[in-house]
Design a protein around this motif. Sequence first.
Motif, short mmCIF file in Angstrom:
data_model
loop_
_atom_site.label_atom_id
_atom_site.label_comp_id
_atom_site.label_asym_id
_atom_site.label_seq_id
_atom_site.Cartn_x
_atom_site.Cartn_y
_atom_site.Cartn_z
N GLU A 189 0.72 -1.03 -0.05
CA GLU A 189 0.14 0.09 -0.04
C GLU A 189 0.83 1.30 -0.01
O GLU A 189 1.76 1.58 0.83
N SER A 190 0.86 2.12 -1.05
CA SER A 190 1.97 3.22 -1.44
C SER A 190 1.44 4.43 -0.97
O SER A 190 0.33 4.72 -0.72
N GLY A 191 2.33 5.29 -0.80
CA GLY A 191 2.33 6.67 -0.62
C GLY A 191 3.79 7.24 -0.96
O GLY A 191 4.73 6.51 -1.58
N PRO A 192 3.81 8.58 -0.60
CA PRO A 192 5.19 9.14 -0.51
C PRO A 192 6.34 8.34 -0.06
O PRO A 192 7.39 8.42 -0.49
N HIS A 193 5.97 7.75 1.09
CA HIS A 193 7.03 7.03 1.86
C HIS A 193 7.56 5.45 1.05
O HIS A 193 8.60 4.97 1.69
N THR A 194 6.90 5.08 0.28
CA THR A 194 7.37 3.77 -0.30
C THR A 194 7.94 4.02 -1.76
O THR A 194 7.95 2.89 -2.36
N VAL A 195 7.93 5.15 -2.35
CA VAL A 195 8.86 5.39 -3.46
C VAL A 195 10.10 4.65 -3.57
O VAL A 195 10.45 3.77 -4.37
N GLU A 227 -6.90 18.53 -5.78
CA GLU A 227 -5.49 18.21 -5.13
C GLU A 227 -5.16 16.88 -4.84
O GLU A 227 -3.86 16.38 -5.00
N ALA A 228 -6.18 16.10 -4.43
CA ALA A 228 -6.03 14.81 -3.95
C ALA A 228 -5.85 13.88 -5.37
O ALA A 228 -4.81 12.90 -5.10
N ALA A 229 -6.39 14.20 -6.28
CA ALA A 229 -6.41 13.46 -7.68
C ALA A 229 -4.96 13.85 -8.33
O ALA A 229 -4.25 12.73 -8.66
N ALA A 230 -4.44 14.89 -8.13
CA ALA A 230 -3.02 15.28 -8.53
C ALA A 230 -2.27 14.56 -7.79
O ALA A 230 -1.18 13.94 -8.52
N GLU A 231 -2.22 14.40 -6.46
CA GLU A 231 -1.19 13.44 -5.67
C GLU A 231 -1.27 12.09 -6.10
O GLU A 231 -0.34 11.52 -6.17
N ILE A 232 -2.54 11.64 -6.26
CA ILE A 232 -2.58 10.17 -6.67
C ILE A 232 -1.80 9.84 -8.00
O ILE A 232 -0.88 9.24 -8.34
N LEU A 233 -1.89 11.03 -9.06
CA LEU A 233 -1.31 10.84 -10.36
C LEU A 233 0.35 11.02 -10.16
O LEU A 233 0.90 10.19 -10.67
N ASP A 234 0.49 12.00 -9.49
CA ASP A 234 1.98 11.94 -9.18
C ASP A 234 2.60 10.79 -8.61
O ASP A 234 3.64 10.37 -9.07
N LEU A 235 1.95 10.22 -7.62
CA LEU A 235 2.59 8.86 -7.05
C LEU A 235 2.58 7.65 -7.82
O LEU A 235 3.34 7.20 -7.86
N ALA A 236 1.62 7.93 -8.64
CA ALA A 236 1.29 6.81 -9.63
C ALA A 236 2.85 6.79 -10.76
O ALA A 236 3.47 6.04 -10.89
N ARG A 237 2.84 8.03 -11.02
CA ARG A 237 4.13 8.23 -12.02
C ARG A 237 5.60 7.90 -11.09
O ARG A 237 6.20 7.29 -11.64
N ALA A 238 5.59 8.29 -10.09
CA ALA A 238 6.87 8.06 -9.21
C ALA A 238 7.07 6.75 -8.89
O ALA A 238 8.05 6.14 -8.89
N HIS A 239 5.78 5.97 -8.78
CA HIS A 239 6.34 4.40 -8.51
C HIS A 239 6.46 3.58 -9.71
O HIS A 239 7.27 2.62 -9.82
N GLU A 240 5.88 4.16 -10.75
CA GLU A 240 6.43 3.52 -12.34
C GLU A 240 7.84 3.95 -12.40
O GLU A 240 8.63 2.90 -12.82
N GLU A 241 8.30 5.00 -12.17
CA GLU A 241 9.58 5.37 -12.26
C GLU A 241 10.36 4.62 -11.39
O GLU A 241 11.66 4.26 -11.56
#
Length: 273
Positions: A111-117, A155-169
């Motif tokens: 279960e992901s978030g900024p701390h799991t990148v 704001e919440a939607a943008a955060e999910i999109l940003d985190l999705a890109r970060a975990h893909e990277e």
Amino acid sequence: MTTTRGLRDREEPITMLTAYDAQTAAVVDEAGIDVVLVGDSMGNTALGYDSTLPVTMADVRSRTAAVARAVEDALVVADMPFLSFGLEEAESVRNAGELLKEADADAVKIESGPHTVETTRRMTEVGIPVMAHLGLTPQHVNRLGGYTRQGTDEEAAAEILDLARAHEEAGAFALVLEHVPSNLAAAVTEALETPTIGIGAGADCDGQVLVVDDVIGLGEWSPPFSRQFGDVRGEMERAIEDYRDAVETGEFPGEEHAHVEEDLEDVYRPDDG
């Protein structure tokens, strides 16, 4: 056999179901499901808890091993339970590696978030395939205040999109999107090469996942974004009630369910003395 790389190359939608025991896993695998998730949802479905939080590494390890022994073709993904990751990187990697080495999982889900990148990056670097999970993350139920839809404002939607890109990277091979608006899930899917797997996220993801108890109709309740494709609970109730009645009336066991060994007749003759 399904592989993490193969999921990215699929043209058909990815199918994923949970399983927590060998018998269920075998049926799911034989049905041609692509991914079997040994979810920490076992806390609610198999272990009798009110949430996923009490599930332990020992619980997941034991049930993942049982599922892996029964599966031949599907990809087996083990959920990392609450507090088994995200505290110290070395411990997170060690716990994930244990599920691959000792329980024969093919990959782990976190279960992901900024701390799991960075955790995702490190796991991937050492050879542990990671499935990320964004949106509603049940391990955060106390922080979220319930199992509510996520990503419902800009704001919440943008955060999910940003985190999705970060975990893909960072190397995640797939991304679960749970209980988010379908247009947000569509935008994330469009933005990523990594396949998305939705649960309560609409039809535009690259695949779908549900809890197997909901699909077969085993539980008394299922979430509104799920669908019951069977009535296993009803069939179990009828079978168990029929068994009870047959025993109480003496119908079962019958002669066909027992064996008489003639050579033992003398053993049971009354004592003539």
